[in-house]
Scaffold this motif. Sequence first.
Motif, PDB file in Angstrom:
ATOM      1  N   ASP A 117       0.806  -1.223   0.000  1.00 18.65           N
ATOM      2  CA  ASP A 117       0.000   0.000   0.000  1.00 18.65           C
ATOM      3  C   ASP A 117       0.836   1.269   0.000  1.00 18.65           C
ATOM      4  OD1 ASP A 117      -2.220  -1.599   0.069  1.00 18.65           O
ATOM      5  OD2 ASP A 117      -2.498  -1.441   2.234  1.00 18.65           O
ATOM      6  N   ILE A 118       2.079   1.176   0.480  1.00 18.50           N
ATOM      7  CA  ILE A 118       2.917   2.371   0.556  1.00 18.50           C
ATOM      8  C   ILE A 118       3.407   2.720  -0.848  1.00 18.50           C
ATOM      9  CG2 ILE A 118       5.038   1.085   1.075  1.00 18.50           C
ATOM     10  CD1 ILE A 118       5.828   3.445   2.890  1.00 18.50           C
ATOM     11  N   ASP A 119       3.291   3.996  -1.176  1.00 15.96           N
ATOM     12  CA  ASP A 119       3.685   4.461  -2.505  1.00 15.96           C
ATOM     13  C   ASP A 119       5.119   4.981  -2.432  1.00 15.96           C
ATOM     14  OD1 ASP A 119       3.529   5.112  -5.159  1.00 15.96           O
ATOM     15  OD2 ASP A 119       2.578   7.049  -4.803  1.00 15.96           O
ATOM     16  N   ASP A 120       6.039   4.026  -2.379  1.00 16.93           N
ATOM     17  CA  ASP A 120       7.448   4.377  -2.253  1.00 16.93           C
ATOM     18  C   ASP A 120       8.255   3.287  -2.953  1.00 16.93           C
ATOM     19  OD1 ASP A 120      10.080   4.901  -1.381  1.00 16.93           O
ATOM     20  OD2 ASP A 120       9.345   5.743   0.492  1.00 16.93           O
ATOM     21  N   GLU A 121       9.100   3.695  -3.869  1.00 17.71           N
ATOM     22  CA  GLU A 121       9.869   2.723  -4.656  1.00 17.71           C
ATOM     23  C   GLU A 121      10.909   1.966  -3.828  1.00 17.71           C
ATOM     24  OE1 GLU A 121      12.784   6.166  -6.452  1.00 17.71           O
ATOM     25  OE2 GLU A 121      10.839   5.718  -7.345  1.00 17.71           O
ATOM     26  N   ARG A 122      11.131   2.420  -2.596  1.00 16.61           N
ATOM     27  CA  ARG A 122      12.098   1.719  -1.739  1.00 16.61           C
ATOM     28  C   ARG A 122      11.517   0.454  -1.131  1.00 16.61           C
ATOM     29  NH1 ARG A 122      13.426   6.119   2.490  1.00 16.61           N
ATOM     30  NH2 ARG A 122      11.190   6.386   2.237  1.00 16.61           N
ATOM     31  N   PHE A 123      10.216   0.214  -1.334  1.00 18.16           N
ATOM     32  CA  PHE A 123       9.554  -0.947  -0.745  1.00 18.16           C
ATOM     33  C   PHE A 123       8.825  -1.741  -1.820  1.00 18.16           C
ATOM     34  CE2 PHE A 123       9.628   2.472   2.405  1.00 18.16           C
ATOM     35  CZ  PHE A 123      10.365   1.858   3.406  1.00 18.16           C
ATOM     36  N   MET A 124       8.605  -3.018  -1.527  1.00 17.71           N
ATOM     37  CA  MET A 124       7.873  -3.885  -2.442  1.00 17.71           C
ATOM     38  C   MET A 124       6.810  -4.651  -1.656  1.00 17.71           C
ATOM     39  SD  MET A 124      10.748  -6.880  -2.946  1.00 17.71           S
ATOM     40  CE  MET A 124       9.772  -8.310  -3.357  1.00 17.71           C
ATOM     41  N   ALA A 125       5.803  -5.105  -2.348  1.00 19.93           N
ATOM     42  CA  ALA A 125       4.754  -5.901  -1.713  1.00 19.93           C
ATOM     43  C   ALA A 125       5.332  -7.275  -1.368  1.00 19.93           C
ATOM     44  CB  ALA A 125       3.563  -6.039  -2.646  1.00 19.93           C
ATOM     45  N   ILE A 126       5.109  -7.703  -0.143  1.00 25.13           N
ATOM     46  CA  ILE A 126       5.583  -9.020   0.276  1.00 25.13           C
ATOM     47  C   ILE A 126       4.394  -9.835   0.778  1.00 25.13           C
ATOM     48  CG2 ILE A 126       7.919  -8.232   0.809  1.00 25.13           C
ATOM     49  CD1 ILE A 126       7.188  -8.200   3.756  1.00 25.13           C
ATOM     50  N   SER A 127       4.626 -11.124   0.968  1.00 26.52           N
ATOM     51  CA  SER A 127       3.579 -12.052   1.399  1.00 26.52           C
ATOM     52  C   SER A 127       4.055 -12.822   2.619  1.00 26.52           C
ATOM     53  CB  SER A 127       3.274 -13.014   0.255  1.00 26.52           C
ATOM     54  OG  SER A 127       2.504 -14.093   0.705  1.00 26.52           O
ATOM     55  N   LEU A 128       3.111 -13.286   3.420  1.00 27.58           N
ATOM     56  CA  LEU A 128       3.479 -14.073   4.604  1.00 27.58           C
ATOM     57  C   LEU A 128       4.189 -15.364   4.232  1.00 27.58           C
ATOM     58  CD1 LEU A 128       0.302 -13.727   6.860  1.00 27.58           C
ATOM     59  CD2 LEU A 128       2.552 -12.736   7.260  1.00 27.58           C
ATOM     60  N   THR A 129       3.936 -15.864   3.033  1.00 25.65           N
ATOM     61  CA  THR A 129       4.519 -17.143   2.623  1.00 25.65           C
ATOM     62  C   THR A 129       5.866 -16.989   1.915  1.00 25.65           C
ATOM     63  OG1 THR A 129       3.234 -17.076   0.582  1.00 25.65           O
ATOM     64  CG2 THR A 129       2.276 -18.275   2.458  1.00 25.65           C
ATOM     65  N   ASP A 130       6.294 -15.754   1.660  1.00 24.80           N
ATOM     66  CA  ASP A 130       7.608 -15.542   1.032  1.00 24.80           C
ATOM     67  C   ASP A 130       8.700 -16.101   1.927  1.00 24.80           C
ATOM     68  OD1 ASP A 130       6.571 -14.241  -1.154  1.00 24.80           O
ATOM     69  OD2 ASP A 130       6.960 -12.227  -0.393  1.00 24.80           O
ATOM     70  N   GLU A 131       9.656 -16.756   1.305  1.00 23.58           N
ATOM     71  CA  GLU A 131      10.809 -17.281   2.042  1.00 23.58           C
ATOM     72  C   GLU A 131      11.868 -16.191   2.125  1.00 23.58           C
ATOM     73  OE1 GLU A 131      11.550 -20.164   3.583  1.00 23.58           O
ATOM     74  OE2 GLU A 131       9.570 -21.025   3.186  1.00 23.58           O
ATOM     75  N   LYS A 132      12.244 -15.847   3.329  1.00 30.00           N
ATOM     76  CA  LYS A 132      13.217 -14.780   3.551  1.00 30.00           C
ATOM     77  C   LYS A 132      14.554 -15.103   2.881  1.00 30.00           C
ATOM     78  CE  LYS A 132      15.276 -12.159   7.331  1.00 30.00           C
ATOM     79  NZ  LYS A 132      16.639 -12.608   7.427  1.00 30.00           N
ATOM     80  N   ASP A 133      14.955 -16.359   2.907  1.00 29.93           N
ATOM     81  CA  ASP A 133      16.246 -16.753   2.339  1.00 29.93           C
ATOM     82  C   ASP A 133      16.298 -16.594   0.820  1.00 29.93           C
ATOM     83  OD1 ASP A 133      17.140 -17.339   4.865  1.00 29.93           O
ATOM     84  OD2 ASP A 133      16.656 -19.472   4.728  1.00 29.93           O
TER      85      ASP A 133
END
Length: 148
Positions: free
Chosen positions: A32-48
């Motif tokens: 929701d944040i309108d900032d190119e420094r961030f991306m949409a992530i998901s709870l199921t994304d693997e951090k590694d």
Amino acid sequence: MTVEEWLRGKLQGIGNQLTLNELQVAVDATGDIDDERFMAISLTDEKDDYRGNKIFLDSLWYALSELLSAMSTATNTGQKSEKRGNRQITTGGISYTKSDRDRYLNRANEIRKNLGLAPKDMETDREGMSDYTYMRNRPNTCTKGGWR
């Protein structure tokens, strides 16, 4: 380690009492944040899978700051009751004191500062909802009509 596991691990002691919905709202804020420094992530994304990806890591920390901000307005984690066999088991929630809520907000703001974002001021939210039941069925004493 998934994003969900990471968020729960950062909140030792109470991370497992948070619902998936509470975690999902925090993670959704990254999209929701309108900032190119961030991306949409998901709870199921693997951090590694995103090792070394600064945008992903900043988004992860942003999600944690949103979760902490939300927790700074909560009063407790609630209770959970379930039936196991012929027994009713109730797990009590944790009550948050004002100092707990202040600590969560300070930690969230510290993360936001490290990400280059403005701190959140939740003072107006802390007071909770206003109770106007006393105004119900009150005669209108205003000569001009309407509520004053």
